[in-house]
Design a protein around this motif. Structure first.
Motif, PDB file in Angstrom:
ATOM      1  N   ASP A 125      11.938  11.246  14.868  1.00  0.00           N
ATOM      2  CA  ASP A 125      13.117  10.373  14.866  1.00  0.00           C
ATOM      3  C   ASP A 125      12.812   9.084  14.098  1.00  0.00           C
ATOM      4  N   ALA A 126      11.640   8.527  14.349  1.00  0.00           N
ATOM      5  CA  ALA A 126      11.252   7.282  13.680  1.00  0.00           C
ATOM      6  C   ALA A 126      11.052   7.493  12.188  1.00  0.00           C
ATOM      7  N   ILE A 127      10.458   8.616  11.809  1.00  0.00           N
ATOM      8  CA  ILE A 127      10.280   8.921  10.390  1.00  0.00           C
ATOM      9  C   ILE A 127      11.633   9.053   9.708  1.00  0.00           C
ATOM     10  N   ALA A 368       1.598  17.369  -2.321  1.00  0.00           N
ATOM     11  CA  ALA A 368       1.485  16.138  -3.101  1.00  0.00           C
ATOM     12  C   ALA A 368       0.685  15.088  -2.334  1.00  0.00           C
ATOM     13  N   GLU A 369       0.803  15.100  -1.003  1.00  0.00           N
ATOM     14  CA  GLU A 369       0.071  14.156  -0.165  1.00  0.00           C
ATOM     15  C   GLU A 369      -1.278  14.697   0.296  1.00  0.00           C
ATOM     16  N   ASP A 370      -1.399  16.014   0.358  1.00  0.00           N
ATOM     17  CA  ASP A 370      -2.653  16.648   0.767  1.00  0.00           C
ATOM     18  C   ASP A 370      -2.865  17.882  -0.101  1.00  0.00           C
ATOM     19  N   ARG A 427       2.702   7.463   8.957  1.00  0.00           N
ATOM     20  CA  ARG A 427       2.862   7.004   7.570  1.00  0.00           C
ATOM     21  C   ARG A 427       2.838   8.188   6.605  1.00  0.00           C
ATOM     22  N   PHE A 428       1.994   9.169   6.889  1.00  0.00           N
ATOM     23  CA  PHE A 428       1.975  10.396   6.100  1.00  0.00           C
ATOM     24  C   PHE A 428       3.340  11.076   6.151  1.00  0.00           C
ATOM     25  N   GLY A 429       3.926  11.175   7.339  1.00  0.00           N
ATOM     26  CA  GLY A 429       5.242  11.794   7.491  1.00  0.00           C
ATOM     27  C   GLY A 429       6.318  11.090   6.688  1.00  0.00           C
TER      28      GLY A 429
END
Length: 440
Positions: A125-127, A368-370, A427-429
Motif C-alpha cells: 500500500d505504501a509503495i 533492472a534492479e537486480d 525502497r527497492f519496491g
C-alpha cells in the motif's frame, strides 16, 4: 535509469517508510465480523494523500467503517486497456505481548519497519502511494490508465471490500484487463541465487461448517447414536487423509527453477526433495502440491453428563486450480453420510500463465534492479482479492516486489508475530513499481 529519473524517484523512496509506518499505526484489525475498528480511518488517510496530488478518490463504504477506496490515474494512451494495482487495508489480529515491538507502533528497528501489516500488506500500500504521489507531482503519466484500489475485508474473504466493489461499482474498473496485487515479486534465496516468485495462481477456498446429529440423552447410559462421536470420527478421517501429489503448472515451474538453483534434478514425483531445501518458503510451496483440509474448530455439548443432540466443527479447505470437483468428491467420501457441510466462505481458484506484455514488464523491472535475480511463477496456497477481480475478466498477478535478506523468513511473517519489512526492500519496491509504470 537516467540521473534525472533517480532524482525523481528518490523522494518516493524517502516517503515510503513514513507512509508504511502511518498505515501500521492505524489499527485496521479484521476479526472476521464487524466488531473490529474497520478500515475507515485508513481509507481517509489514503484519500488525503491522493487528493494532495490532484486525484479525486472515491471512498466507498459497504457497512459502517468497512471502507474501500478507488482512484484512477490517466495514462498517456487512454485507448489501451487499464492496469489495476490493488492492496487491502485490513490486517489480522495481533497480541502485543507476543511481539518484540508493539504490533501497531510502526517502529523502526534493525533496519526494518515493524508492525501488523508490514508484509501483509501495508508495505505494498505504501509503495503504491509513494510511487503515485511522486509521479503525479512531477506530471509523469503511466503508459496506460492505472486504477488504484485499497480494499476492506480481504483477510476475511473480501465480502465487504473487493466483492462489494466488483458487484456494486464495476464501472470503476471499466477498461481494466490486468492487475497486480499482493504476495508476489518478493525474493527467495535458494542456494546462492535469488528467485523472484511472481504469483500466477492461487488455490481455491472452502471454509466450511460441519454438523452431525444424534440422539440427546444422559451421559451415564450406553449411547450408540452420539453426535460427538460421529463428527470426531469424520474429522479424524479428514485431518489424517493423505491427499495425492498434484502439481499446478506454476508450482512445477517454481520447483524446476529452485532445483536448477540448487544444482539438482527435479523429480515431479518427489517434490519434497526440493521443497525441503527452500527454508521459510517450503510451507507455502509445499501446500500447493496437493489439496488441503484442516479441522480448525469443534463445538458440542453444554454439560458433562448430557449427550448433545448436535455437534459442529469448522474446516479450512483449499483446493488446487482446475481440481475443485474432485476435491469435494473426496471430501464428501471422507465425511461420510452422517455429517453434513455448509459453506462459511467459498471462492474460486485463480490461474493464469507466465507470459504477455505485463509479465515481461514485471520481469524487466525486477531484473533492472537486480540483474542476477531469476523471475519465476509460483502458486499461492492462500487467497487474495485477485479472486474477486478475476470474476470481472481481469487477469491477475501477485506482484509486490521486495528484495529481501536471505536470512529473513518472509513467508513465516504472514499472520505471524514480529512482522516487519526492511527499509531497503521498501525502497527497492518503489524503484521496481515506478519502472513498471514506465514500460507497461
Amino acid at each position: 535509469m537516467t540521473e534525472n529519473q533517480v532524482n525523481q524517484v528518490s523522494s518516493a523512496e524517502e516517503e515510503v517508510a513514513a507512509i508504511c509506518r502511518d498505515l501500521i499505526r492505524i489499527d485496521t484489525t479484521n476479526p472476521g465480523n464487524h466488531s473490529g475498528p474497520g478500515e475507515r480511518r485508513a481509507a481517509e488517510y489514503v484519500a488525503g494523500l491522493l487528493s494532495e496530488v490532484g486525484l479525486a478518490p472515491e471512498v466507498l463504504e459497504s457497512h459502517p467503517k468497512r471502507t474501500s477506496l478507488v482512484a484512477r490515474i490517466e495514462g498517456e494512451d487512454r485507448t489501451r486497456p487499464g492496469l489495476l494495482i490493488h492492496g487491502h487495508l485490513d490486517v489480522v489480529p495481533a497480541d502485543a505481548k507476543d511481539w518484540r515491538q508493539h504490533p501497531f507502533s510502526g517502529e523502526i528497528a534493525d533496519g526494518c519497519v515493524w508492525g501488523r501489516g508490514a508484509v501483509d500488506m501495508k508495505d505494498m500500500d505504501a509503495i503504491m502511494l509513494a510511487v503515485a504521489r511522486q509521479r503525479l507531482r512531477e506530471g509523469r503519466k503511466p503508459k496506460r490508465d492505472v486504477v488504484l484500489a485499497f480494499t476492506a475485508d480481504e483477510e476475511a474473504g473480501g465480502t465487504w471490500g473487493a466483492q462489494f466493489l466488483v458487484e456494486q461499482h464495476p464501472d470503476l474498473f471499466e477498461g481494466v484487463t490486468e492487475a497486480i496485487g499482493e504476495v508476489g515479486g518478493f525474493s527467495v534465496s535458494v542456494g546462492d541465487q535469488r528467485l523472484y516468485a511472481v504469483q500466477t495462481a492461487e488455490k481455491g477456498i472452502a471454509w466450511m461448517r460441519l454438523k452431525a446429529t444424534g440422539t440427546a440423552g444422559h451421559g451415564s447410559m450406553i449411547h450408540n447414536d452420539n453426535a460427538v462421536t460421529k463428527l470426531s470420527e469424520a474429522l479424524a478421517r479428514v485431518g489424517r487423509h493423505q491427499w495425492p501429489t498434484q502439481l499446478p503448472d506454476a508450482t512445477s515451474q517454481f520447483l524446476t527453477r529452485a532445483a536448477q538453483a540448487l544444482g539438482v534434478e527435479f523429480d515431479p514425483q518427489d517434490p519434497a526433495s526440493v521443497i525441503g531445501k527452500l527454508g521459510g518458503m517450503s510451507k507455502m510451496i509445499g501446500a500447493t502440491t496437493q489439496h488441503t483440509a484442516n479441522p480448525t474448530g469443534f463445538k458440542a455439548g453444554y454439560k458433562v453428563n448430557v449427550i448433545p443432540q448436535t455437534a459442529t466443527a469448522e474446516l479450512d479447505g483449499r483446493f488446487l486450480p482446475g481440481r475443485e470437483e474432485e476435491f469435494f468428491a473426496e471430501l464428501d467420501r471422507l465425511l461420510g453420510t452422517a455429517v453434513s457441510r455448509e459453506f462459511i466462505h467459498h471462492d474460486v481458484a485463480v490461474e493464469t500463465t507466465a507470459d504477455g506484455d505485463l509479465w515481461n514488464a514485471m520481469k524487466s523491472s525486477l531484473n533492472a534492479e537486480d540483474p542476477e535475480g531469476i523471475v519465476t511463477p509460483y502458486c499461492l496456497s492462500a487467497g487474495t482479492d485477485a479472486k474477486w477481480f478475476s470474476k470481472i475478466g481481469i487477469r491477475c498477478f501477485g506482484f509486490s516486489p521486495l528484495r529481501l535478506p536471505a536470512e529473513l523468513d518472509f513467508p513465516g511473517m504472514f499472520h505471524g508475530v514480529d512482522e516487519r519489512v526492511p527499509l531497503d526492500s521498501l525502497r527497492f519496491g518503489v524503484r521496481v513499481v515506478d519502472r513498471l509504470l514506465d514500460i507497461c
